[in-house]
Design an enzyme around this catalytic site. Structure first.
Site, PDB file in Angstrom:
ATOM      1  N   GLY A  49       0.850  -1.269   0.231  1.00  0.00           N
ATOM      2  CA  GLY A  49      -0.061  -0.072   0.147  1.00  0.00           C
ATOM      3  C   GLY A  49       0.933   1.264  -0.067  1.00  0.00           C
ATOM      4  N   GLN A  54       2.990   9.864   1.119  1.00  0.00           N
ATOM      5  CA  GLN A  54       4.466   9.127   0.929  1.00  0.00           C
ATOM      6  C   GLN A  54       5.201   9.462  -0.126  1.00  0.00           C
ATOM      7  OE1 GLN A  54       2.331   5.321   2.150  1.00  0.00           O
ATOM      8  NE2 GLN A  54       4.122   5.069   3.190  1.00  0.00           N
ATOM      9  N   CYS A  96       6.044   0.183   7.345  1.00  0.00           N
ATOM     10  CA  CYS A  96       5.760   1.065   6.509  1.00  0.00           C
ATOM     11  C   CYS A  96       6.790   1.766   5.675  1.00  0.00           C
ATOM     12  CB  CYS A  96       5.270   2.434   7.330  1.00  0.00           C
ATOM     13  SG  CYS A  96       4.681   4.062   6.489  1.00  0.00           S
ATOM     14  N   LEU A  97       6.480   1.897   4.462  1.00  0.00           N
ATOM     15  CA  LEU A  97       7.464   2.339   3.534  1.00  0.00           C
ATOM     16  C   LEU A  97       8.293   3.673   3.845  1.00  0.00           C
ATOM     17  CD1 LEU A  97       5.816   1.193   0.082  1.00  0.00           C
ATOM     18  CD2 LEU A  97       7.563   0.052   1.578  1.00  0.00           C
ATOM     19  N   HIS A 138      -4.560   1.595   7.568  1.00  0.00           N
ATOM     20  CA  HIS A 138      -3.280   2.168   7.630  1.00  0.00           C
ATOM     21  C   HIS A 138      -2.954   3.405   6.390  1.00  0.00           C
ATOM     22  CE1 HIS A 138       1.262   1.579   7.793  1.00  0.00           C
ATOM     23  NE2 HIS A 138       1.306   2.122   6.793  1.00  0.00           N
ATOM     24  N   GLU A 139      -3.411   3.089   5.491  1.00  0.00           N
ATOM     25  CA  GLU A 139      -3.360   4.043   4.302  1.00  0.00           C
ATOM     26  C   GLU A 139      -4.058   5.175   4.649  1.00  0.00           C
ATOM     27  OE1 GLU A 139      -0.744   3.644   2.503  1.00  0.00           O
ATOM     28  OE2 GLU A 139      -0.479   1.508   3.080  1.00  0.00           O
ATOM     29  N   HIS A 142      -2.571   7.710   6.834  1.00  0.00           N
ATOM     30  CA  HIS A 142      -1.495   8.598   6.156  1.00  0.00           C
ATOM     31  C   HIS A 142      -2.158   9.819   5.543  1.00  0.00           C
ATOM     32  CE1 HIS A 142       2.172   6.447   6.042  1.00  0.00           C
ATOM     33  NE2 HIS A 142       1.746   5.316   5.607  1.00  0.00           N
TER      34      HIS A 142
HETATM   35 NI    NI Z   1       2.689   3.323   5.700  1.00  0.00          NI
END
Ligand code: NI
Length: 176
Positions: A49, A54, A96-97, A138-139, A142
């Site tokens: 995701g 991000q 998380c990225l 989660h997304e 963000h």
């Molecule tokens: Ni994340």
């Protein structure tokens, strides 16, 4: 194709509330290319995701996909809104990225109902559960300037990646 750079913990854009995408933007070529670029960046980073903040764009866009048995189909969320949660919650490992090398346990509702626009600008209402529901939450976090670290209630589970693989990987099959 534009190679998108991933914003890392500490980048102010990750803490901003993202702006909704105007409906008339969705059909434009530049916006459609942005979605494709996000998908490519997500796959390249081996994530399941990715939210637009991000990649340094404070807009309400999310791309998600997870192949495999417990995965979920490619999903593009534009201007998503959570309509309801299941009362039941569960703990799961998240990473998380934008947060390199860390994993931690987060408790979230196991099911979620979400309303969003897809990449064709059509309104969709979706009921998701399991990993799909966790990833959606989660997304969407963000887009509100929140990271999974903010959702952790017990920092004793905060784990570096190598130690996660060594001690904890077998406990739960999938990680966000
Ligand atoms: Ni994340």
């Amino acid at each position: 194709m534009t190679v998108l750079k991933i914003a890392k913990l500490g980048a102010p854009v990750l803490r901003q509330v993202a702006e909704p995408v105007p409906l008339e933007e969705i059909g434009k070529r530049a916006f459609q290319e942005f979605i494709d670029d996000m998908l490519e960046a997500m796959v390249k980073a081996e994530g399941i995701g990715l939210a637009a903040p991000q990649v340094f764009r404070s807009e309400q866009v999310v791309v998600m996909e997870c192949q495999g048995e417990h995965g979920f189909p490619r999903t593009i969320l534009i201007n998503p809104e959570i309509l309801g949660h299941s009362p039941v919650t569960a703990e799961g490992w998240e990473g998380c990225l934008s947060v390199d090398g860390l994993r931690g346990k987060v408790r979230r509702p196991v099911g979620v109902r979400v309303k969003y626009l897809d990449r064709d600008g059509k309104t969709v209402e979706l009921d998701a559960s399991g990993l799909y529901a966790i990833c959606i939450q989660h997304e969407i976090d963000h887009l509100q300037g929140k990271l999974f670290l903010d959702r952790m209630t017990d920092f004793t589970t905060l784990t570096q990646l190598e130690e996660f693989e060594k001690y904890w990987r077998t406990e739960h099959a999938k990680v966000i």
